[in-house]
Design an enzyme around this catalytic site. Structure first.
Site, PDB file in Angstrom:
ATOM      1  N   HIS A  85     -24.386 -64.594-105.877  1.00 39.24           N
ATOM      2  CA  HIS A  85     -23.256 -65.320-106.441  1.00 39.24           C
ATOM      3  C   HIS A  85     -23.197 -65.140-107.954  1.00 39.24           C
ATOM      4  O   HIS A  85     -22.112 -64.981-108.534  1.00 39.24           O
ATOM      5  CB  HIS A  85     -23.369 -66.796-106.077  1.00 39.24           C
ATOM      6  CG  HIS A  85     -22.356 -67.661-106.742  1.00 39.24           C
ATOM      7  ND1 HIS A  85     -22.664 -68.475-107.814  1.00 39.24           N
ATOM      8  CD2 HIS A  85     -21.029 -67.837-106.515  1.00 39.24           C
ATOM      9  CE1 HIS A  85     -21.578 -69.109-108.200  1.00 39.24           C
ATOM     10  NE2 HIS A  85     -20.575 -68.742-107.424  1.00 39.24           N
ATOM     11  N   GLU A  88     -21.687 -61.852-108.679  1.00 37.70           N
ATOM     12  CA  GLU A  88     -20.233 -61.885-108.467  1.00 37.70           C
ATOM     13  C   GLU A  88     -19.517 -62.341-109.740  1.00 37.70           C
ATOM     14  O   GLU A  88     -18.479 -61.773-110.123  1.00 37.70           O
ATOM     15  CB  GLU A  88     -19.912 -62.826-107.312  1.00 37.70           C
ATOM     16  CG  GLU A  88     -18.439 -63.091-107.102  1.00 37.70           C
ATOM     17  CD  GLU A  88     -18.155 -64.535-106.752  1.00 37.70           C
ATOM     18  OE1 GLU A  88     -17.287 -65.146-107.416  1.00 37.70           O
ATOM     19  OE2 GLU A  88     -18.803 -65.063-105.833  1.00 37.70           O
ATOM     20  N   HIS A  89     -20.059 -63.342-110.415  1.00 36.78           N
ATOM     21  CA  HIS A  89     -19.492 -63.795-111.691  1.00 36.78           C
ATOM     22  C   HIS A  89     -19.629 -62.726-112.767  1.00 36.78           C
ATOM     23  O   HIS A  89     -18.699 -62.433-113.517  1.00 36.78           O
ATOM     24  CB  HIS A  89     -20.225 -65.053-112.169  1.00 36.78           C
ATOM     25  CG  HIS A  89     -19.753 -66.316-111.536  1.00 36.78           C
ATOM     26  ND1 HIS A  89     -19.112 -67.311-112.224  1.00 36.78           N
ATOM     27  CD2 HIS A  89     -19.829 -66.750-110.254  1.00 36.78           C
ATOM     28  CE1 HIS A  89     -18.820 -68.312-111.411  1.00 36.78           C
ATOM     29  NE2 HIS A  89     -19.251 -68.000-110.211  1.00 36.78           N
ATOM     30  N   GLU A 165     -20.902 -74.883-112.213  1.00 35.84           N
ATOM     31  CA  GLU A 165     -20.382 -74.845-110.848  1.00 35.84           C
ATOM     32  C   GLU A 165     -21.289 -75.646-109.907  1.00 35.84           C
ATOM     33  O   GLU A 165     -20.808 -76.351-109.009  1.00 35.84           O
ATOM     34  CB  GLU A 165     -20.267 -73.401-110.365  1.00 35.84           C
ATOM     35  CG  GLU A 165     -19.565 -73.251-109.034  1.00 35.84           C
ATOM     36  CD  GLU A 165     -19.276 -71.803-108.670  1.00 35.84           C
ATOM     37  OE1 GLU A 165     -18.771 -71.587-107.558  1.00 35.84           O
ATOM     38  OE2 GLU A 165     -19.546 -70.910-109.492  1.00 35.84           O
TER      39      GLU A 165
END
Length: 459
Positions: A85, A88-89, A165
Site C-alpha cells: 500500500h 501504491e502511494h 490514513e
C-alpha cells in the site's frame, strides 16, 4: 455493509464442466467472448509474461485502463507490513521523466481520473479518460509502474500521509471493525493484517524496503493490463508495448495462479476482538471462516448470503430493522481469497441493544443452517445476484476491473451469460447444504465500542 457479491462469481471454479482451452502462444490474440451482454473480449500474452485483456464497448465514448500487479498485503512479512500500500502511494510521487505535479497536471488537463488501490492479493493502478486520450493514460500508468524513482525524501513525506490514513481508519469505527474482524478471524497471518500496515511497521519502513519490493515484485510475469470502453485490442497492445519497452522480452511466462491451501483451518484464530471506544454506536462483526475463491459452491453460497443479509428483503434486515427497529444498518458479506474466505454479519446499534441484536442474528443463522431457505428466497436471491451483476457492469471501470480479477484471481475469463446460467442452476438443496456447513462453523466476534473485555464473554 455488504460487499459486491458478483465479484466472487467471475471464474469458473473447480466445479466447471466446460473444457479449459489450451494456453495461447506468446503474441497470439484469442477472442474470449462476443455477446449481447458484454462487448468483444480479447486476450494476448506478450513476451516476458505480461498479459493484456480488452473489452471493446462501441456504445461509449470513454475508456478505463488498469495495470494490475499480482502482489498485495498477503505477500508481506510482519517486518514490511503495509509496503504494498505504501508503494501504491509512492509511485505517484514521480518517475524518471515526470514529476508528481506533471503527472497530475497531464491527467487533469484532459478531464480524466487516475487512482490506485491495494488489496490483500493484488494492486491496481487505473485511469478513466475519453477514448481519444487512451494513449496518454497508458503512457502515464506505464511510466508509474516501470520507472518510479521512490526517493528517500518522497518516502518520508508520504510516510506521514499513510500514517494519517491509518489514523483516519481508526477514527471511523465502521471501517476499523472490519480490520479488527480480519485480525480476530485470521490471527497473525498475512490475511489477518490490515492492508495499511501498522503505525510501527510504517514508521520502520526504509527506502530500501519499499524500493526493493518494487524492483522484485513489479515484473512482467506479475502484471496484467486491462482496458474497457471504446478501445481496439491492437491499439492497446501497441500502447502497452511502447510503455513497457525492453521489459517485454525473454522467455518468462505469467506467474502461476495463486491458489492457497484449500481445506485449511475453519476455526477462527480467537473468539473475540475488541477496540474500546466511547462511541454512540457499537459496531459489530460476527462471522466465520468461509469458502476459497475457487470453491465450486460459491454460487450457492452467494445465493444463501444474499437471502440472509443482502438487501432490504433479507431475513436479517426484516427481522432486526424492519420488525424491531433495533439498528440502522445490518447486513452480511462473503469474502473470498485463494484457499479461504469469510462469512460475516455487520450491525451498528446502541450499546444497550447489542445483546438482543446478537441473539437475533445467531438465531436467524441457526434457522437457516437447520432448515435452509424457501424456494421463494432462493429464487429472489438468484434474481438479486443476476440483476446486480448486469447492472454493475454498466460502466467501463467495472468491466476493466472484471477483466483484471478474472485473469489474476481465476486464471480465466467467464462470460457474463455463463455466470448467469450458473446462478440460475443453483437449487434449494445446494443452498441448504452450503448453509448447513458454513453457518455451523465456529464464529468470532469483533466489537468497536464502549465495552470491556470481560463483558464480551456475555455477548
Amino acid at each position: 455493509m455488504t460487499t459486491n457479491r458478483t465479484q466472487a462469481l467471475t471464474g469458473a471454479g473447480t466445479g466447471a464442466t466446460a473444457p479449459v482451452p489450451a494456453p495461447a502462444g506468446v503474441g497470439e490474440t484469442v477472442v474470449l467472448d462476443v455477446d449481447e451482454v458484454g462487448g468483444r473480449v480479447e486476450r494476448t500474452e506478450l513476451p516476458g509474461g505480461l498479459r493484456v485483456l480488452t473489452e471493446t464497448m462501441p456504445g461509449v465514448l470513454s475508456a478505463t485502463v488498469g495495470i494490475w500487479v499480482g502482489v498485495g498485503s498477503r505477500d508481506e512479512t510482519d517486518a514490511v507490513a503495509g509496503s504494498s500500500h505504501f508503494l501504491e502511494h509512492l509511485l505517484f510521487k514521480g518517475t524518471g521523466s515526470r514529476s508528481a505535479l506533471e503527472i497530475a497536471t497531464a491527467m487533469d488537463a484532459v478531464g480524466g481520473e487516475m487512482n490506485a488501490f491495494t488489496a490483500k492479493e493484488h494492486t491496481c493502478y487505473y485511469a478513466n479518460v475519453l477514448a481519444s486520450d487512451l494513449p496518454l493514460a497508458v503512457t502515464l500508468l506505464g511510466d508509474l509502474v516501470t520507472d518510479a524513482l521512490n526517493t528517500a525524501p518522497d518516502l518520508e513525506s508520504e510516510r506521514t500521509v499513510v500514517l494519517e490514513e491509518i489514523a483516519m481508519r481508526d477514527d471511523e469505527p465502521s471501517d476499523l471493525v472490519h480490520d479488527l474482524f480480519a485480525e480476530t478471524l485470521f490471527g497473525g497471518t498475512a490475511l489477518g493484517r490490515s492492508v495499511l500496515g501498522t503505525v510501527e511497521s510504517i514508521e520502520g519502513l526504509t527506502r530500501e524496503d519499499v524500493d526493493g519490493w518494487y524492483r522484485r515484485r513489479y515484473t512482467p510475469p506479475s502484471v496484467v493490463v486491462t482496458a474497457a470502453g471504446r478501445v481496439q485490442h491492437q491499439q492497446v497492445l501497441d500502447l502497452v508495448t511502447a510503455a513497457f519497452g525492453a521489459r517485454l522480452s525473454g522467455s518468462a511466462r505469467p506467474a502461476p495462479l495463486r491458489r492457497g491451501e484449500e481445506g485449511g483451518a475453519t476455526t477462527p484464530a480467537r473468539p473475540t476482538g475488541l477496540v474500546r471506544r466511547r462511541t454512540e454506536q457499537t459496531h459489530l462483526l460476527l462471522g466465520s471462516v468461509g469458502l476459497g475463491r475457487l470453491d465450486e459452491r460459491r454460487y450457492a453460497a452467494a445465493v444463501m448470503e444474499t437471502a440472509v443479509g443482502g438487501g432490504m428483503s433479507s431475513r436479517l434486515f426484516q427481522e432486526i430493522r424492519e420488525k424491531r427497529g433495533l439498528v440502522y444498518s445490518v447486513g452480511s458479506a462473503l469474502t473470498h481469497y485463494a484457499g479461504t474466505g469469510s462469512f460475516s454479519v455487520y450491525a451498528g446499534c446502541s450499546p444497550k441493544r447489542v445483546p438482543e441484536v446478537l441473539r437475533l442474528v445467531r438465531e436467524e443463522l441457526a434457522r437457516v443452517a437447520a432448515d435452509g431457505l424457501t424456494a421463494e428466497e432462493v429464487a429472489r436471491g438468484r434474481g438479486q445476484l443476476r440483476g446486480g451483476l448486469v447492472l454493475g457492469l454498466e460502466d467501463t471501470g467495472s468491466r476493466m476491473s472484471r477483466l483484471g480479477k478474472s485473469e489474476l484471481s481465476y486464471g480465466e475469463y467467464l462470460p457474463v451469460r455463463e455466470v448467469l446460467d450458473r446462478l440460475d442452476a443453483v437449487q434449494e438443496e445446494q443452498v441448504r447444504a452450503v448453509a448447513a456447513e458454513l453457518l455451523t462453523r465456529d464464529t468470532c466476534l469483533a466489537v468497536v465500542g464502549p465495552y470491556r473485555e470481560s463483558e464480551l464473554d456475555r455477548l
